[in-house]
Write an enzyme that holds these catalytic residues in place. Structure first.
Site, PDB file in Angstrom:
ATOM      1  N   CYS A 280      -1.870  -1.183   7.526  1.00 42.98           N
ATOM      2  CA  CYS A 280      -1.026   0.007   7.431  1.00 42.98           C
ATOM      3  C   CYS A 280      -1.087   0.837   8.716  1.00 42.98           C
ATOM      4  CB  CYS A 280      -1.425   0.874   6.241  1.00 42.98           C
ATOM      5  SG  CYS A 280      -0.931   0.150   4.669  1.00 42.98           S
TER       6      CYS A 280
ATOM      7  N   CYS B 166      -5.793   1.295   5.852  1.00 42.04           N
ATOM      8  CA  CYS B 166      -6.357  -0.002   6.238  1.00 42.04           C
ATOM      9  C   CYS B 166      -5.776  -0.388   7.602  1.00 42.04           C
ATOM     10  CB  CYS B 166      -6.024  -1.064   5.189  1.00 42.04           C
ATOM     11  SG  CYS B 166      -4.299  -1.592   5.172  1.00 42.04           S
TER      12      CYS B 166
ATOM     13  N   HIS C  73       0.838  -1.194   0.000  1.00 39.62           N
ATOM     14  CA  HIS C  73       0.000   0.000   0.000  1.00 39.62           C
ATOM     15  C   HIS C  73       0.878   1.251   0.000  1.00 39.62           C
ATOM     16  CE1 HIS C  73      -3.845  -2.151   1.635  1.00 39.62           C
ATOM     17  NE2 HIS C  73      -3.498  -2.508   0.415  1.00 39.62           N
TER      18      HIS C  73
ATOM     19  N   GLU D 173       1.001   3.883   1.896  1.00 38.89           N
ATOM     20  CA  GLU D 173       1.552   4.281   3.202  1.00 38.89           C
ATOM     21  C   GLU D 173       2.766   3.409   3.538  1.00 38.89           C
ATOM     22  OE1 GLU D 173      -1.519   3.276   2.354  1.00 38.89           O
ATOM     23  OE2 GLU D 173      -2.935   3.688   3.963  1.00 38.89           O
TER      24      GLU D 173
HETATM   25 ZN   LIG Z   1      -2.999  -0.286   3.767  1.00 37.12          ZN
END
Ligand SMILES: [Zn+2]
Length: 148
Positions: free
Chosen positions: A107, A104, A76, A78
């Site tokens: 993360c 999410c 992801h 991040e």
């Molecule tokens: Zn994430």
């Protein structure tokens, strides 16, 4: 809009520009890490370095229809921004993270451990468990409205 809000909008627009670099088709997400007024890292969702750039696989759903599924190796935005900073001489401790989307749950744990103190996002996902974890860890969570 005060000066701080103007800066938040500018950094969020920067994260939106970075998201456009993503080769993922299902969603393009961008993240910027800001410390002491400097952008120290950035990332977008994508596969790890050295892997094939495509983020999705075509799989059959329960109706036999071909659908795009995100590959499990995709990082992801991040996570990419945090790990990119980890590879550099910068420290994310006490920094702000700007992300085009709410984080999410996976993360959110990285964000806490990286010492991020404020998390800014624009688009909110239905699943807010990541944002809840951030708040529980004492991280300030701020939504930035961007006009199209
Ligand atoms: Zn994430």
């Amino acid at each position: 809009m005060n000066r701080d809000q103007q800066f938040s909008v500018a950094y969020m627009k920067c994260a939106i520009s970075i998201a456009e670099l993503s080769r993922c088709e299902r969603a393009k997400v961008g993240a910027i890490i800001v410390k002491d007024g400097n952008i120290i890292s950035m990332g977008y969702n994508g596969t790890p370095k050295g892997f094939d750039n495509s983020c999705e696989l075509e799989v059959e759903d329960e109706h036999g229809q071909l659908v795009l599924q995100t590959k499990s190796e995709v990082l992801h935005a991040e996570a990419n921004a945090i790990t990119k900073a980890a590879k550099s001489t910068y420290s994310t401790d006490g920094a702000d993270l700007f992300c085009t989307h709410s984080c999410c749950f996976q993360c959110s744990k990285l964000i806490v451990q990286a010492g991020i103190k404020r998390f800014f996002y624009s688009n909110q996902y239905r699943d807010t468990s990541g944002l809840e974890l951030l708040r529980k860890a004492g991280i300030e969570v701020i939504q930035v409205e961007i006009e199209d």
